[in-house]
Motif scaffolding. Sequence first.
Motif, mmCIF file in Angstrom:
data_model
loop_
_atom_site.group_PDB
_atom_site.id
_atom_site.type_symbol
_atom_site.label_atom_id
_atom_site.label_comp_id
_atom_site.label_asym_id
_atom_site.label_seq_id
_atom_site.Cartn_x
_atom_site.Cartn_y
_atom_site.Cartn_z
ATOM 1 N N ASP A 95 20.630 23.545 63.093
ATOM 2 C CA ASP A 95 21.852 24.355 63.119
ATOM 3 C C ASP A 95 21.585 25.628 63.914
ATOM 4 O O ASP A 95 20.435 25.946 64.259
ATOM 5 N N TYR A 96 22.666 26.341 64.192
ATOM 6 C CA TYR A 96 22.624 27.556 65.005
ATOM 7 C C TYR A 96 23.466 28.596 64.292
ATOM 8 O O TYR A 96 24.700 28.502 64.260
ATOM 9 N N LEU A 97 22.813 29.572 63.653
ATOM 10 C CA LEU A 97 23.514 30.593 62.894
ATOM 11 C C LEU A 97 23.708 31.832 63.762
ATOM 12 O O LEU A 97 22.742 32.443 64.209
ATOM 13 N N LEU A 98 24.957 32.185 63.969
ATOM 14 C CA LEU A 98 25.291 33.344 64.794
ATOM 15 C C LEU A 98 25.479 34.564 63.898
ATOM 16 O O LEU A 98 26.346 34.589 63.020
ATOM 17 N N LYS A 99 24.639 35.569 64.100
ATOM 18 C CA LYS A 99 24.701 36.794 63.302
ATOM 19 C C LYS A 99 25.959 37.588 63.630
ATOM 20 O O LYS A 99 26.363 37.639 64.789
ATOM 21 N N PRO A 100 26.576 38.237 62.625
ATOM 22 C CA PRO A 100 26.231 38.156 61.200
ATOM 23 C C PRO A 100 26.862 36.914 60.559
ATOM 24 O O PRO A 100 28.022 36.595 60.846
ATOM 25 N N PHE A 101 26.125 36.217 59.741
ATOM 26 C CA PHE A 101 26.652 35.039 59.042
ATOM 27 C C PHE A 101 26.590 35.304 57.542
ATOM 28 O O PHE A 101 25.761 36.083 57.052
ATOM 29 N N ASP A 102 27.480 34.651 56.791
ATOM 30 C CA ASP A 102 27.507 34.871 55.340
ATOM 31 C C ASP A 102 26.693 33.801 54.633
ATOM 32 O O ASP A 102 26.144 32.879 55.250
ATOM 33 N N GLU A 103 26.629 33.907 53.327
ATOM 34 C CA GLU A 103 25.796 32.987 52.556
ATOM 35 C C GLU A 103 26.331 31.562 52.594
ATOM 36 O O GLU A 103 25.564 30.600 52.595
ATOM 37 N N ASN A 104 27.643 31.403 52.625
ATOM 38 C CA ASN A 104 28.214 30.052 52.699
ATOM 39 C C ASN A 104 27.788 29.347 53.982
ATOM 40 O O ASN A 104 27.450 28.155 53.964
ATOM 41 N N ARG A 105 27.801 30.094 55.089
ATOM 42 C CA ARG A 105 27.372 29.496 56.366
ATOM 43 C C ARG A 105 25.890 29.153 56.323
ATOM 44 O O ARG A 105 25.471 28.105 56.831
ATOM 45 N N PHE A 106 25.093 30.016 55.719
ATOM 46 C CA PHE A 106 23.663 29.742 55.563
ATOM 47 C C PHE A 106 23.441 28.492 54.714
ATOM 48 O O PHE A 106 22.606 27.637 55.052
ATOM 49 N N ASP A 107 24.181 28.381 53.613
ATOM 50 C CA ASP A 107 24.026 27.226 52.729
ATOM 51 C C ASP A 107 24.341 25.926 53.463
ATOM 52 O O ASP A 107 23.695 24.895 53.233
ATOM 53 N N THR A 108 25.345 25.965 54.324
ATOM 54 C CA THR A 108 25.682 24.772 55.106
ATOM 55 C C THR A 108 24.504 24.348 55.983
ATOM 56 O O THR A 108 24.162 23.158 56.074
ATOM 57 N N ALA A 109 23.876 25.340 56.619
ATOM 58 C CA ALA A 109 22.721 25.049 57.470
ATOM 59 C C ALA A 109 21.561 24.491 56.646
ATOM 60 O O ALA A 109 20.879 23.543 57.068
#
Length: 243
Positions: A95-109
């Motif tokens: 996955d590719y997390l674009l800052k700033p990301f929230d916890e829900n987006r992190f959990d998906t990754a």
Amino acid sequence: MIKTIIIEDELPARNVLKHYLSRHEEFSLVAECTNGFEGVKAINEHRPELILLDIQMPKLNGFEMLELVDPMPAVIFTTAYDEYAIRAFETNAVDYLLKPFDENRFDTAIDKAMKRINDDISPEINKAAESTVSQPLDQVVVSSGNKIEILPPEYIYMIEAQDDYVMIHTNAEQYLKKKTMLFYEKHLGDHFLRIHRSYIINTKQIGNIELYGKQQYQIRLKNNMTVKTSKSGYKKIKEKLML
């Protein structure tokens, strides 16, 4: 437990990643690294299943760091820059997390990473080297023993095919690297020419061109190394040097 390493040069970002990761009991944080050099060392030491990797870091960026790691863990990229997304997914990143990301987006990754690891699908991150690069390389990262070096392209005299690897020749040293000839043919500057299926030379390091047989030529580089050229390679050199 899934061994995980965070590689991120900014302390606030590392703290956010640690906080979010701590809520996932299946993952064990075994190391935190502030740059790519530390990252390579930690990966070789701990052999993690997952790394959370920033891209823009001093001296050695995330993609360059991955070139020095084999075998590869699964990778989740974390960055403030969206222009690397295509290249990241070409490496088969989780996955590719674009800052700033929230916890829900992190959990998906993290869920994606869990599935990737449980399914035992190799991420093949070393394919990052073959991805599209819009600009010529401005540095080449190599390793020698426990030492990592960053070579400006002008230091390279020749690149030689070695089965699944290439040998990078400088004036005084040689470095074996798991890359393809095609990658360097495409991504080094215009003064690098592939003169044979097994050789790419730096035309700025040509000393002279010698006839050694009937319509056969060899290139003598400024460090006195010689390399044979194919007929098509000799034609490329003539055109490049306007002979």
